[in-house]
Enzyme design. Structure first.
Site, PDB file in Angstrom:
ATOM      1  N   GLY A 152       0.855  -1.193   0.000  1.00  0.00           N
ATOM      2  CA  GLY A 152       0.000   0.000   0.000  1.00  0.00           C
ATOM      3  C   GLY A 152       0.882   1.232   0.000  1.00  0.00           C
ATOM      4  O   GLY A 152       2.035   1.175  -0.411  1.00  0.00           O
ATOM      5  N   CYS A 154       2.648   5.605  -2.881  1.00  0.00           N
ATOM      6  CA  CYS A 154       3.511   5.575  -4.069  1.00  0.00           C
ATOM      7  C   CYS A 154       3.241   4.417  -5.018  1.00  0.00           C
ATOM      8  O   CYS A 154       2.994   4.638  -6.209  1.00  0.00           O
ATOM      9  CB  CYS A 154       4.967   5.546  -3.647  1.00  0.00           C
TER      10      CYS A 154
HETATM   11  C1  UGA Z   1       8.410   3.032  -1.785  1.00  0.00           C
HETATM   12  C2  UGA Z   1       9.800   2.611  -2.326  1.00  0.00           C
HETATM   13  O1  UGA Z   1      10.318   1.520  -1.559  1.00  0.00           O
HETATM   14  C3  UGA Z   1      10.780   3.786  -2.254  1.00  0.00           C
HETATM   15  O2  UGA Z   1      12.027   3.412  -2.834  1.00  0.00           O
HETATM   16  C4  UGA Z   1      10.193   4.979  -3.030  1.00  0.00           C
HETATM   17  O3  UGA Z   1      11.023   6.118  -2.952  1.00  0.00           O
HETATM   18  C5  UGA Z   1       8.831   5.333  -2.439  1.00  0.00           C
HETATM   19  O4  UGA Z   1       7.967   4.170  -2.510  1.00  0.00           O
HETATM   20  C6  UGA Z   1       8.268   6.475  -3.253  1.00  0.00           C
HETATM   21  O5  UGA Z   1       7.986   6.283  -4.435  1.00  0.00           O
HETATM   22  O6  UGA Z   1       8.204   7.590  -2.727  1.00  0.00           O
HETATM   23  P1  UGA Z   1       7.341   3.307   0.640  1.00  0.00           P
HETATM   24  O7  UGA Z   1       6.057   3.562  -0.082  1.00  0.00           O
HETATM   25  O8  UGA Z   1       7.724   4.191   1.758  1.00  0.00           O
HETATM   26  O9  UGA Z   1       8.579   3.318  -0.413  1.00  0.00           O
HETATM   27  O10 UGA Z   1       7.236   1.830   1.238  1.00  0.00           O
HETATM   28  P2  UGA Z   1       7.934   0.422   1.012  1.00  0.00           P
HETATM   29  O11 UGA Z   1       8.858   0.149   2.119  1.00  0.00           O
HETATM   30  O12 UGA Z   1       8.432   0.259  -0.359  1.00  0.00           O
HETATM   31  O13 UGA Z   1       6.665  -0.544   1.206  1.00  0.00           O
HETATM   32  C7  UGA Z   1       5.560  -0.464   0.311  1.00  0.00           C
HETATM   33  C8  UGA Z   1       4.510  -1.468   0.697  1.00  0.00           C
HETATM   34  O14 UGA Z   1       4.947  -2.801   0.399  1.00  0.00           O
HETATM   35  C9  UGA Z   1       4.110  -1.490   2.184  1.00  0.00           C
HETATM   36  O15 UGA Z   1       2.709  -1.575   2.287  1.00  0.00           O
HETATM   37  C10 UGA Z   1       4.758  -2.741   2.726  1.00  0.00           C
HETATM   38  O16 UGA Z   1       4.045  -3.297   3.809  1.00  0.00           O
HETATM   39  C11 UGA Z   1       4.678  -3.651   1.506  1.00  0.00           C
HETATM   40  N1  UGA Z   1       5.691  -4.728   1.515  1.00  0.00           N
HETATM   41  C12 UGA Z   1       7.014  -4.437   1.397  1.00  0.00           C
HETATM   42  C13 UGA Z   1       5.279  -6.048   1.590  1.00  0.00           C
HETATM   43  O17 UGA Z   1       4.064  -6.345   1.673  1.00  0.00           O
HETATM   44  N2  UGA Z   1       6.225  -7.037   1.558  1.00  0.00           N
HETATM   45  C14 UGA Z   1       7.545  -6.770   1.471  1.00  0.00           C
HETATM   46  O18 UGA Z   1       8.357  -7.732   1.432  1.00  0.00           O
HETATM   47  C15 UGA Z   1       7.965  -5.439   1.380  1.00  0.00           C
END
Ligand code: UGA
Length: 439
Positions: free
Chosen positions: A258, A261
């Site tokens: 979610g 981004c």
């Molecule tokens: C994401 C990207 O990781 C950043 O590099 C980017 O700069 C940013 O978007 C953006 O475009 O501004 P972010 O949205 O803060 O960062 O979060 P993430 O850590 O990427 O996680 C995104 C989602 O994936 C979360 O809901 C998280 O729970 C989920 N996730 C992540 C999983 O379900 N499984 C995983 O193994 C990793």
């Protein structure tokens, strides 16, 4: 630094601590006074301390006046929000307004850097806007890869710095700003600088988010298959991650991705492809798998409890991931809303998200044990470490039912069962049902 949202505030504070003089431009007076007192408008680890240091050093200030900021600066970072519009595409109104203001106030020497995630081609569009305003400004695309929850360290220790421009001198001006990071003491932390053209830099940003989201949707699809065949997705993911071609990150199965981004950027990339006559079917599938995944928990609850009307369900988590108070496009919010639609009595809890961000008539409790009191089921919707360390026996004793549906695979199935809970999770049904190995 035009715009003081997540990206603008972090980038402003970080550059200021790296000896660059930074002026943050923000139109909202309440935000300016909070920032001037060293308070970010959102919760982000280490940011308030960094803002304090930067403000005290005298290298960071804030103003509402673009003209005043431009008069004393050479490089302008565009960090305004580009939220999803009703059609799912990014709304570029703030960018348009900022660009027109810059066009009006510049004396022509500024380098304009796009940090906001803007649809591919936007930097070219900015160049044209400036030309219409009667000025020729060099534009550099410098995509950000900051994650909420670790944005400060992501900025100071990036994997790479990507810069795109048709103007080599402008590009080197921006490289110079990053010199303290590129040449930092610890050699292993020094990031490569990739110099490329505008459209490639813009595309890198979308491709990175699309790949990460696809990786998560991929492991969620594998998890669903694991559930059917009795395999353990955590072991499968662990083994996949050991393959250096795949890597271990972003292979945690659960309720899906979610945040502000991934969804917006994937939709924008699909739309850009469609504009060019290409159907991005893999990316559409990534979105589709994620949409279904959010409802998996509701289906699991229905399987165990049958009709949910009148059931008391505690949803643990509201933020879209751990380490942030941001609930934008959060799977946890979707789960809570759907449960409420089905007539369940829902209480949510989250260590950081505000009570006001709970949807509809959903009750909010800060404390998980209070949220679980007299519930038929507890659902783990966000991967907060605070939930992983809960005393499950105490939790079970407060509930009126015994069902724990772990949408983030936080718990050891055997320990959960030993605490007297009926335990279900994502892609580990074999483990959840099997006799404990270590007892
Ligand atoms: C994401 C990207 O990781 C950043 O590099 C980017 O700069 C940013 O978007 C953006 O475009 O501004 P972010 O949205 O803060 O960062 O979060 P993430 O850590 O990427 O996680 C995104 C989602 O994936 C979360 O809901 C998280 O729970 C989920 N996730 C992540 C999983 O379900 N499984 C995983 O193994 C990793």
């Amino acid at each position: 630094m035009v715009g003081t949202g997540y990206v603008g505030t972090v980038v402003a504070a970080c550059f200021a601590t790296l000896d660059t003089t930074v002026i943050g431009v923000e139109a909202e007076p309440s935000k300016i006074s909070a920032l001037r007192s060293g308070q970010a408008p959102f919760w982000e680890p280490d940011l308030d301390e960094l803002l304090g240091t930067a403000l005290r050093s005298g290298r960071l200030s804030f103003t509402a006046d673009v003209g005043e900021a431009l008069a004393v600066s050479d490089v302008v970072f565009l960090c305004v929000g580009t939220p999803a519009a009703a059609n799912g595409c990014p709304d570029l109104e703030a960018l348009d307004t900022a660009a027109r203001l810059i066009g009006r106030h510049t004396d022509g020497h500024h380098v304009v850097v796009t940090k906001s995630t803007v649809p591919i081609g936007s930097s070219q569009w900015l160049t044209s806007l400036f030309e219409e305003a009667g000025t020729e400004l060099a534009v550099v695309s410098n995509p950000e890869f900051l994650r909420e929850g670790s944005a400060v360290s992501d900025f100071l220790q990036p994997d790479r710095i990507v810069l795109g421009s048709d103007n080599a001198a402008a590009l080197e001006t921006v490289v110079e700003l990053y010199r303290p990071i590129v040449e930092q003491k610890e050699e292993r932390l020094r990031p490569p600088v990739i110099r490329t053209d505008l459209v490639t830099a813009e595309t890198v940003k979308y491709a990175a988010n699309a790949f990460l989201a696809t990786k998560v949707s991929f492991i969620n699809e594998i998890a669903n298959i694991c559930d059917l065949v009795g395999a353990d997705v955590t072991d499968v993911a662990g083994c996949l991650g050991l393959d250096r071609r795949i890597g271990p990150g972003f292979l945690e199965a659960g309720l899906g991705w979610g945040g502000s981004c991934f969804g917006k950027d994937l939709s924008a990339l699909v739309a850009t492809a469609a504009d060019c006559g290409y159907e991005a079917s893999l990316l559409q599938a990534t979105i589709g798998v994620n949409k279904k995944q959010r409802m998996l928990i509701v289906e699991k609850l229905q399987r165990h409890l049958k009709v949910l009307r009148g059931r008391r369900i505690a949803v643990f988590g509201l933020a879209f991931k751990a380490g942030t108070d941001d609930v934008r496009d959060s799977p946890a919010v979707d789960v809570a809303c759907r449960l409420q639609e089905l007539g369940a009595l829902v209480t949510v809890c989250d260590p950081r998200a505000s009570a006001g961000s709970a949807p509809g008539r959903v009750r909010f409790e800060r404390d998980p044990h209070r949220a679980a009191t007299a519930s038929d089921a507890v659902v783990i919707a966000t991967e907060w470490p605070e939930f992983a360390t809960l005393d499950l026996e105490e939790l079970a004793s407060n509930m009126r039912g015994d069902l724990l549906v772990d949408g983030r695979n936080l718990f050891d199935p055997h320990l959960a069962r030993a605490a007297g809970l009926r335990y279900d999770c994502v892609g580990r049904s074999g483990v959840a049902l099997a006799a404990p190995v270590h007892l």
